[in-house]
Design a protein around this motif. Structure first.
Motif, PDB file in Angstrom:
ATOM      1  N   UNK A   1       0.617  -1.224  -0.048  1.00 56.57           N
ATOM      2  CA  UNK A   1       0.079  -0.379   0.349  1.00 56.57           C
ATOM      3  C   UNK A   1       0.816   0.849  -0.414  1.00 56.57           C
ATOM      4  N   UNK A   2       1.927   1.241   0.838  1.00 57.92           N
ATOM      5  CA  UNK A   2       3.129   2.389   0.866  1.00 57.92           C
ATOM      6  C   UNK A   2       3.593   2.631  -0.641  1.00 57.92           C
ATOM      7  N   UNK A   3       4.218   1.371  -0.811  1.00 56.84           N
ATOM      8  CA  UNK A   3       4.784   1.538  -2.053  1.00 56.84           C
ATOM      9  C   UNK A   3       3.636   1.866  -3.027  1.00 56.84           C
ATOM     10  N   UNK A   4       2.802   1.680  -3.433  1.00 55.13           N
ATOM     11  CA  UNK A   4       1.712   1.762  -4.879  1.00 55.13           C
ATOM     12  C   UNK A   4       1.249   3.486  -4.468  1.00 55.13           C
ATOM     13  N   UNK A   5       1.784   3.641  -3.306  1.00 59.35           N
ATOM     14  CA  UNK A   5       0.674   5.518  -3.094  1.00 59.35           C
ATOM     15  C   UNK A   5       2.294   5.679  -3.305  1.00 59.35           C
ATOM     16  N   UNK A   6       3.382   5.797  -3.802  1.00 60.80           N
ATOM     17  CA  UNK A   6       4.784   6.955  -3.744  1.00 60.80           C
ATOM     18  C   UNK A   6       4.656   6.733  -4.591  1.00 60.80           C
ATOM     19  N   UNK A   7       4.151   5.401  -5.937  1.00 57.79           N
ATOM     20  CA  UNK A   7       4.835   5.769  -7.035  1.00 57.79           C
ATOM     21  C   UNK A   7       3.656   6.508  -7.970  1.00 57.79           C
ATOM     22  N   UNK A   8       2.636   6.558  -7.109  1.00 61.29           N
ATOM     23  CA  UNK A   8       1.036   7.040  -7.922  1.00 61.29           C
ATOM     24  C   UNK A   8       1.010   8.356  -7.676  1.00 61.29           C
ATOM     25  N   UNK A   9       2.004   9.008  -6.478  1.00 61.90           N
ATOM     26  CA  UNK A   9       2.065  10.314  -6.357  1.00 61.90           C
ATOM     27  C   UNK A   9       3.194  10.753  -7.042  1.00 61.90           C
ATOM     28  N   UNK A  10       4.060  10.159  -6.928  1.00 62.52           N
ATOM     29  CA  UNK A  10       4.985  10.402  -8.346  1.00 62.52           C
ATOM     30  C   UNK A  10       4.634  10.583  -9.931  1.00 62.52           C
ATOM     31  N   UNK A  11       3.916   9.863 -10.140  1.00 59.62           N
ATOM     32  CA  UNK A  11       3.301  10.027 -11.567  1.00 59.62           C
ATOM     33  C   UNK A  11       2.400  10.965 -11.886  1.00 59.62           C
ATOM     34  N   UNK A  12       1.959  11.534 -10.776  1.00 59.96           N
ATOM     35  CA  UNK A  12       0.491  12.526 -10.690  1.00 59.96           C
ATOM     36  C   UNK A  12       1.554  13.810 -10.946  1.00 59.96           C
ATOM     37  N   UNK A  13       2.674  14.022 -10.273  1.00 60.12           N
ATOM     38  CA  UNK A  13       3.689  15.118  -9.887  1.00 60.12           C
ATOM     39  C   UNK A  13       4.056  15.197 -11.604  1.00 60.12           C
ATOM     40  N   UNK A  14       4.111  13.827 -12.500  1.00 59.97           N
ATOM     41  CA  UNK A  14       4.426  14.024 -13.589  1.00 59.97           C
ATOM     42  C   UNK A  14       3.492  13.936 -14.691  1.00 59.97           C
ATOM     43  N   UNK A  15       1.958  14.414 -14.707  1.00 58.82           N
ATOM     44  CA  UNK A  15       1.065  14.353 -15.684  1.00 58.82           C
ATOM     45  C   UNK A  15       0.629  15.764 -14.794  1.00 58.82           C
ATOM     46  N   UNK A  16       0.384  16.592 -13.833  1.00 58.19           N
ATOM     47  CA  UNK A  16      -0.341  17.574 -13.147  1.00 58.19           C
ATOM     48  C   UNK A  16       0.663  18.765 -13.574  1.00 58.19           C
ATOM     49  N   UNK A  17       1.968  18.325 -12.689  1.00 55.86           N
ATOM     50  CA  UNK A  17       2.982  19.302 -12.362  1.00 55.86           C
ATOM     51  C   UNK A  17       4.330  19.601 -13.251  1.00 55.86           C
ATOM     52  N   UNK A  18       4.026  18.642 -14.555  1.00 57.94           N
ATOM     53  CA  UNK A  18       4.947  18.426 -15.791  1.00 57.94           C
ATOM     54  C   UNK A  18       6.285  18.098 -15.181  1.00 57.94           C
ATOM     55  N   UNK A  19       6.692  17.364 -13.899  1.00 60.36           N
ATOM     56  CA  UNK A  19       8.228  16.861 -13.452  1.00 60.36           C
ATOM     57  C   UNK A  19       8.479  15.988 -14.475  1.00 60.36           C
ATOM     58  N   UNK A  20       9.854  16.106 -14.548  1.00 62.56           N
ATOM     59  CA  UNK A  20      10.095  15.053 -15.845  1.00 62.56           C
ATOM     60  C   UNK A  20      10.051  13.199 -15.029  1.00 62.56           C
ATOM     61  N   UNK A  21       9.825  12.786 -15.796  1.00 65.62           N
ATOM     62  CA  UNK A  21       9.529  11.798 -15.709  1.00 65.62           C
ATOM     63  C   UNK A  21      11.257  11.197 -14.648  1.00 65.62           C
ATOM     64  N   UNK A  22      11.933  10.971 -14.740  1.00 69.72           N
ATOM     65  CA  UNK A  22      13.419  10.495 -13.937  1.00 69.72           C
ATOM     66  C   UNK A  22      13.561  11.146 -13.343  1.00 69.72           C
ATOM     67  N   UNK A  23      12.976  12.500 -12.931  1.00 70.15           N
ATOM     68  CA  UNK A  23      12.986  13.013 -11.778  1.00 70.15           C
ATOM     69  C   UNK A  23      12.711  12.215 -10.666  1.00 70.15           C
TER      70      UNK A  23
END
Length: 444
Positions: free
Chosen positions: A403-425
């Motif tokens: 559950x904690x793992x998936x939340x971290x990954x999901x939040x990272x993906x949201x940052x990519x899409x919503x905030x324009x964060x680079x995928x690698x970053x």
């Protein structure tokens, strides 16, 4: 359906059991016999048993799905059910010393809410004692809980209940008709989906129509690659090159003009069935239960990754687990065996629940008596074999609950899409967060 053998040390022992999956109705019966007037010996009635079951569903759902069956099959068993709600969650019950006999556990929380609370009980002894044939289950379900609990010795901490988790692609037939776009088809790839989303994403009459929304957390977690979040052999994120591919595959759909990500995972779903402004939605099959009767929808198989053709999503079913503190383990196991029997799973498959037994006739029965699935493309759910579960992490390594793992990954993906964060970053930041969780787990 993927019926590859589960490769564990204990399975050959279990293969010796060839009996069908049935309830042992005699469990809990005293061996003494009573004498009738004619002198014939008859078995005595089973001793009354109190069984405390803890789940994450409402009491109404529990009683309709399992409670009535238990009362009918085991009249000597009195069931107390507790839903995990504020003030009565499993940690509260443990603190109060009122520990349930049986729990409905989830792979995403089984470490925090079962193993780490000192509740875990290895059911292998009961499996052998009551001759439960584990080969009747789809092996991916058994391997999943072994991997998620780190059971390197083959411990069995749960038996799989019908799964709500296979991913499918739902589509709104009215929106496809409105915009003159051909319906999607079974076996499509994510690449095939791109032009459909482009055609359906538009703004008309002040309404924004999205071509595709998704449960991106489930899509990433349950990827057909069976790629884990944590490296099975090291304290780091698993191969980030593959995570880049998984992120970029999904990210491109949210970059299509007029197809932005919604505010939340819930909103992504509601745009499809409530607002009716999303033409397609990728999510778990059980979401059809949310759809109103007048929504014109159907479904096709989960789009394929070109790197992993002919594979559907991983499965994350709930499990029936027994607590080590229970004084009625045999009775609890008998009830569990009955709830997972073929006749129960057949009836539930007809009601639109995914069976966990490896039996084609159960798959073919899926949705037969479910009004919401009448006329729907139910074969999409089983169009390809399900993906294997992610690999078992080495026993000596610390483990972060899924559950904690998936939340971290999901939040990272949201940052990519919503905030324009680079995928690698974003992945590097996710890696840092995972390492912090690993350090915390190691310290414990």
């Amino acid at each position: 359906m993927n019926t590859r053998t589960v490769k564990t040390a204990w399975l050959p022992v279990m293969m010796a059991s060839a009996l069908a999956l049935t309830a042992c109705g005699s469990v809990g019966t005293e061996p003494r016999q009573a004498q009738e007037d004619n002198g014939a010996a008859v078995p005595s009635a089973p001793k009354p048993v109190d069984l405390f079951i803890y789940t994450d569903v409402t009491d109404e759902v529990f009683q309709a799905t399992w409670g009535e069956r238990i009362r009918r099959q085991f009249p000597h068993v009195t069931v107390k059910h507790q839903q995990g709600v504020k003030g009565a969650r499993i940690e509260d019950l443990v603190a109060a010393g009122t520990i349930p006999d049986v729990m409905r556990t989830q792979t995403t929380t089984i470490r925090d809410e079962y193993l780490n609370l000192g509740l875990s009980y290895d059911m292998r002894e009961l499996v052998q004692k009551h001759k439960l044939d584990l080969n009747r289950f789809n092996p991916v379900y058994l391997q999943r809980i072994i991997n998620e609990t780190g059971a390197s010795g083959g411990e069995i901490y749960g038996l799989p209940i019908n799964s709500p988790s296979p991913l499918v692609l739902f589509y709104n037939k009215d929106l496809f008709g409105k915009f003159g776009v051909p319906y999607p088809k079974d076996g499509m790839s994510w690449d095939d989906l791109v032009p459909l989303v482009q055609q359906l994403s538009r703004s008309e009459g002040g309404i924004l129509y999205r071509g595709l929304t998704t449960n991106y957390m489930s899509v990433l977690r349950d990827n057909a690659w069976s790629h884990p979040i944590l490296n099975p052999n090291a304290n780091e994120m698993a191969d980030t090159a593959k995570w880049q591919i998984l992120f970029n595959n999904l990210k491109r759909f949210y970059e299509i003009p007029n197809n932005p990500m919604a505010a939340s995972l819930t909103a992504e779903l509601q745009l499809f069935y409530k607002e009716r402004t999303a033409a397609m939605y990728v999510g778990q099959i059980n979401q059809f239960n949310s759809f109103p009767a007048d929504l014109s929808w159907d479904m096709v198989s989960l789009p394929q990754l070109k790197e992993v053709p002919n594979r559907l999503s991983q499965l994350t079913p709930p499990y029936w687990s027994i607590t080590r503190q229970s004084k009625v383990k045999d009775e609890a196991f008998a009830v569990i065996m009955d709830l997972l029997s073929e006749d129960v799973q057949l009836a539930q498959a007809k009601e639109g629940k995914i069976p966990t037994l490896a039996d084609k006739k159960l798959e073919q029965a899926f949705g037969q008596e479910t009004p919401a699935l009448k006329g729907k493309n139910t074969k999409a759910v089983f169009y390809h074999p399900f993906a294997d579960p992610t690999p078992l992490r080495k026993a000596e390594l610390p483990v972060v609950p899924l559950g904690k793992q998936q939340t971290i990954v999901s939040n990272a993906f949201e940052k990519v899409v919503k905030q324009g964060t680079d995928v690698n970053t974003a992945l590097r930041e996710a890696q840092d967060q995972l390492k912090k969780e690993l350090d915390t787990a190691k310290a414990k």
